[in-house]
Design a protein around this motif. Structure first.
Motif, PDB file in Angstrom:
ATOM      1  N   GLY A   1       0.862  -1.275   0.032  1.00 17.20           N
ATOM      2  CA  GLY A   1      -0.005   0.145   0.008  1.00 17.20           C
ATOM      3  C   GLY A   1       0.704   1.411   0.070  1.00 17.20           C
ATOM      4  N   ALA A   2       1.718   1.143   0.639  1.00 13.17           N
ATOM      5  CA  ALA A   2       2.854   2.464   0.866  1.00 13.17           C
ATOM      6  C   ALA A   2       3.535   2.486  -0.517  1.00 13.17           C
ATOM      7  CB  ALA A   2       3.806   2.356   1.860  1.00 13.17           C
ATOM      8  N   GLN A   3       3.735   1.572  -1.257  1.00 14.91           N
ATOM      9  CA  GLN A   3       4.738   1.716  -2.572  1.00 14.91           C
ATOM     10  C   GLN A   3       3.430   2.396  -3.643  1.00 14.91           C
ATOM     11  OE1 GLN A   3       5.829  -2.290  -2.547  1.00 14.91           O
ATOM     12  NE2 GLN A   3       8.082  -1.812  -2.520  1.00 14.91           N
ATOM     13  N   LEU A   4       2.235   1.834  -3.266  1.00 14.05           N
ATOM     14  CA  LEU A   4       1.384   2.374  -4.452  1.00 14.05           C
ATOM     15  C   LEU A   4       0.863   3.491  -4.252  1.00 14.05           C
ATOM     16  CD1 LEU A   4      -1.005  -0.699  -4.204  1.00 14.05           C
ATOM     17  CD2 LEU A   4       0.403  -0.223  -6.243  1.00 14.05           C
ATOM     18  N   GLU A   5       0.666   4.149  -2.783  1.00 15.95           N
ATOM     19  CA  GLU A   5       0.692   5.606  -2.553  1.00 15.95           C
ATOM     20  C   GLU A   5       1.742   6.410  -3.045  1.00 15.95           C
ATOM     21  OE1 GLU A   5      -0.005   5.732   1.451  1.00 15.95           O
ATOM     22  OE2 GLU A   5      -1.897   4.828   1.561  1.00 15.95           O
ATOM     23  N   ALA A   6       3.113   5.879  -3.000  1.00 19.53           N
ATOM     24  CA  ALA A   6       4.411   6.781  -3.239  1.00 19.53           C
ATOM     25  C   ALA A   6       4.104   6.759  -4.911  1.00 19.53           C
ATOM     26  CB  ALA A   6       5.327   6.089  -2.825  1.00 19.53           C
ATOM     27  N   LEU A   7       3.650   5.595  -5.538  1.00 18.55           N
ATOM     28  CA  LEU A   7       3.735   5.819  -6.972  1.00 18.55           C
ATOM     29  C   LEU A   7       2.628   6.726  -7.446  1.00 18.55           C
ATOM     30  CD1 LEU A   7       4.946   4.510  -9.752  1.00 18.55           C
ATOM     31  CD2 LEU A   7       3.472   2.597  -9.373  1.00 18.55           C
ATOM     32  N   LEU A   8       1.404   6.467  -6.809  1.00 21.68           N
ATOM     33  CA  LEU A   8       0.575   7.541  -7.352  1.00 21.68           C
ATOM     34  C   LEU A   8       0.830   8.933  -6.945  1.00 21.68           C
ATOM     35  CD1 LEU A   8      -2.555   7.763  -8.191  1.00 21.68           C
ATOM     36  CD2 LEU A   8      -3.110   7.455  -5.846  1.00 21.68           C
ATOM     37  N   ALA A   9       1.599   9.162  -5.785  1.00 22.03           N
ATOM     38  CA  ALA A   9       1.843  10.632  -5.856  1.00 22.03           C
ATOM     39  C   ALA A   9       3.047  11.224  -6.918  1.00 22.03           C
ATOM     40  CB  ALA A   9       2.783  10.810  -4.583  1.00 22.03           C
ATOM     41  N   ARG A  10       3.673  10.265  -7.567  1.00 15.40           N
ATOM     42  CA  ARG A  10       4.598  10.520  -8.482  1.00 15.40           C
ATOM     43  C   ARG A  10       4.086  10.396  -9.727  1.00 15.40           C
ATOM     44  NH1 ARG A  10       7.764   6.792  -5.939  1.00 15.40           N
ATOM     45  NH2 ARG A  10       7.547   5.532  -7.833  1.00 15.40           N
ATOM     46  N   SER A  11       2.826   9.773 -10.054  1.00 19.17           N
ATOM     47  CA  SER A  11       2.173   9.753 -11.325  1.00 19.17           C
ATOM     48  C   SER A  11       1.406  10.691 -11.886  1.00 19.17           C
ATOM     49  CB  SER A  11       1.383   8.495 -11.238  1.00 19.17           C
ATOM     50  OG  SER A  11       2.181   7.442 -11.181  1.00 19.17           O
ATOM     51  N   GLN A  12       1.359  11.173 -13.021  1.00 17.20           N
ATOM     52  CA  GLN A  12       0.504  12.145 -13.648  1.00 17.20           C
ATOM     53  C   GLN A  12      -0.743  11.605 -14.113  1.00 17.20           C
ATOM     54  OE1 GLN A  12       1.443  15.631 -13.796  1.00 17.20           O
ATOM     55  NE2 GLN A  12       3.124  14.988 -12.382  1.00 17.20           N
ATOM     56  N   PRO A  13      -1.794  12.357 -14.029  1.00 15.60           N
ATOM     57  CA  PRO A  13      -2.950  11.869 -14.549  1.00 15.60           C
ATOM     58  C   PRO A  13      -3.048  11.779 -16.071  1.00 15.60           C
ATOM     59  CG  PRO A  13      -3.243  13.595 -13.097  1.00 15.60           C
ATOM     60  CD  PRO A  13      -1.780  13.581 -13.306  1.00 15.60           C
ATOM     61  N   THR A  14      -3.557  10.587 -16.538  1.00 10.94           N
ATOM     62  CA  THR A  14      -3.673  10.285 -18.132  1.00 10.94           C
ATOM     63  C   THR A  14      -4.569  11.403 -18.573  1.00 10.94           C
ATOM     64  OG1 THR A  14      -3.487   8.259 -17.889  1.00 10.94           O
ATOM     65  CG2 THR A  14      -4.306   8.899 -19.615  1.00 10.94           C
ATOM     66  N   PRO A  15      -4.129  12.151 -19.802  1.00 11.09           N
ATOM     67  CA  PRO A  15      -5.018  13.058 -20.116  1.00 11.09           C
ATOM     68  C   PRO A  15      -6.423  12.510 -20.919  1.00 11.09           C
ATOM     69  CG  PRO A  15      -2.919  13.349 -21.291  1.00 11.09           C
ATOM     70  CD  PRO A  15      -2.867  11.948 -20.427  1.00 11.09           C
ATOM     71  N   ARG A  16      -7.520  13.282 -20.728  1.00  9.97           N
ATOM     72  CA  ARG A  16      -8.799  12.621 -21.228  1.00  9.97           C
ATOM     73  C   ARG A  16      -9.076  13.131 -22.508  1.00  9.97           C
ATOM     74  NH1 ARG A  16     -12.723  11.500 -16.604  1.00  9.97           N
ATOM     75  NH2 ARG A  16     -11.297  10.610 -14.748  1.00  9.97           N
ATOM     76  N   ALA A  17      -9.971  12.402 -23.275  1.00  8.86           N
ATOM     77  CA  ALA A  17     -10.129  13.021 -24.765  1.00  8.86           C
ATOM     78  C   ALA A  17     -11.179  13.751 -24.871  1.00  8.86           C
ATOM     79  CB  ALA A  17     -10.276  11.537 -25.655  1.00  8.86           C
ATOM     80  N   THR A  18     -11.384  14.347 -23.964  1.00  8.52           N
ATOM     81  CA  THR A  18     -12.597  15.608 -24.131  1.00  8.52           C
ATOM     82  C   THR A  18     -11.731  16.586 -24.474  1.00  8.52           C
ATOM     83  OG1 THR A  18     -11.839  16.410 -21.556  1.00  8.52           O
ATOM     84  CG2 THR A  18     -13.713  14.636 -21.766  1.00  8.52           C
ATOM     85  N   PRO A  19     -12.651  17.525 -25.401  1.00  7.18           N
ATOM     86  CA  PRO A  19     -12.235  18.798 -26.067  1.00  7.18           C
ATOM     87  C   PRO A  19     -12.139  19.652 -24.887  1.00  7.18           C
ATOM     88  CG  PRO A  19     -14.548  18.222 -26.527  1.00  7.18           C
ATOM     89  CD  PRO A  19     -14.054  17.139 -25.708  1.00  7.18           C
ATOM     90  N   SER A  20     -11.099  20.563 -25.171  1.00  8.26           N
ATOM     91  CA  SER A  20     -10.926  21.856 -24.325  1.00  8.26           C
ATOM     92  C   SER A  20     -11.983  22.735 -24.348  1.00  8.26           C
ATOM     93  CB  SER A  20      -9.686  22.569 -24.784  1.00  8.26           C
ATOM     94  OG  SER A  20      -9.988  23.141 -25.966  1.00  8.26           O
ATOM     95  N   PRO A  21     -12.285  23.717 -23.522  1.00  5.55           N
ATOM     96  CA  PRO A  21     -13.411  24.681 -23.663  1.00  5.55           C
ATOM     97  C   PRO A  21     -13.197  25.699 -24.808  1.00  5.55           C
ATOM     98  CG  PRO A  21     -12.359  24.486 -21.429  1.00  5.55           C
ATOM     99  CD  PRO A  21     -11.557  23.693 -22.211  1.00  5.55           C
ATOM    100  N   THR A  22     -11.977  25.928 -25.045  1.00  3.83           N
ATOM    101  CA  THR A  22     -11.733  26.827 -26.423  1.00  3.83           C
ATOM    102  C   THR A  22     -12.187  26.090 -27.577  1.00  3.83           C
ATOM    103  OG1 THR A  22      -9.473  26.318 -26.548  1.00  3.83           O
ATOM    104  CG2 THR A  22     -10.061  28.227 -25.143  1.00  3.83           C
ATOM    105  N   ALA A  23     -12.038  24.851 -27.478  1.00  2.47           N
ATOM    106  CA  ALA A  23     -12.265  24.036 -28.939  1.00  2.47           C
ATOM    107  C   ALA A  23     -13.749  23.900 -29.033  1.00  2.47           C
ATOM    108  CB  ALA A  23     -11.806  22.634 -28.909  1.00  2.47           C
TER     109      ALA A  23
END
Length: 102
Positions: free
Chosen positions: A75-97
């Motif tokens: 659990g501690a290793q998973l928490e550390a990895l999550l803290a270092r991980s960047q969210p995966t970009p979603r395929a939703t259009p930006s508000p300007t698009a």
């Protein structure tokens, strides 16, 4: 809060985590991600630590990590990895698009 002595059945865990029962069973059998206790009739019961680990694994998979690389981590290793991980970009259009297409 979940009582570790009683455990939580698989249906409740699926609702709490958003992970299907089929996926939970496969993660258990193929990768040993968790080991729920079993009743005399063979029903799986999950403890609080199991549920917390499943939530971390789910979030890391959502960020692109393969289950095979997560299964043996604590659990501690998973928490550390999550803290270092960047969210995966979603395929939703930006508000300007969206605004430009109006």
């Amino acid at each position: 809060m979940v009582d570790d002595l009683e455990g939580v059945p698989i249906g409740a865990v699926t609702r709490m985590t958003g992970i299907t029962a089929h996926t939970l069973r496969k993660w258990e059998s193929r990768y040993g991600v968790i080991e729920p206790i079993r009743t005399d009739t063979g029903r799986r019961l999950y403890g609080q630590q199991d549920i917390e680990k499943l939530l971390l694994v789910r979030d890391l998979i959502d960020r692109g990590h393969p289950i095979s690389s997560l299964a043996d981590l604590s659990g501690a290793q998973l928490e550390a990895l999550l803290a270092r991980s960047q969210p995966t970009p979603r395929a939703t259009p930006s508000p300007t698009a969206v605004a430009n297409n109006s």
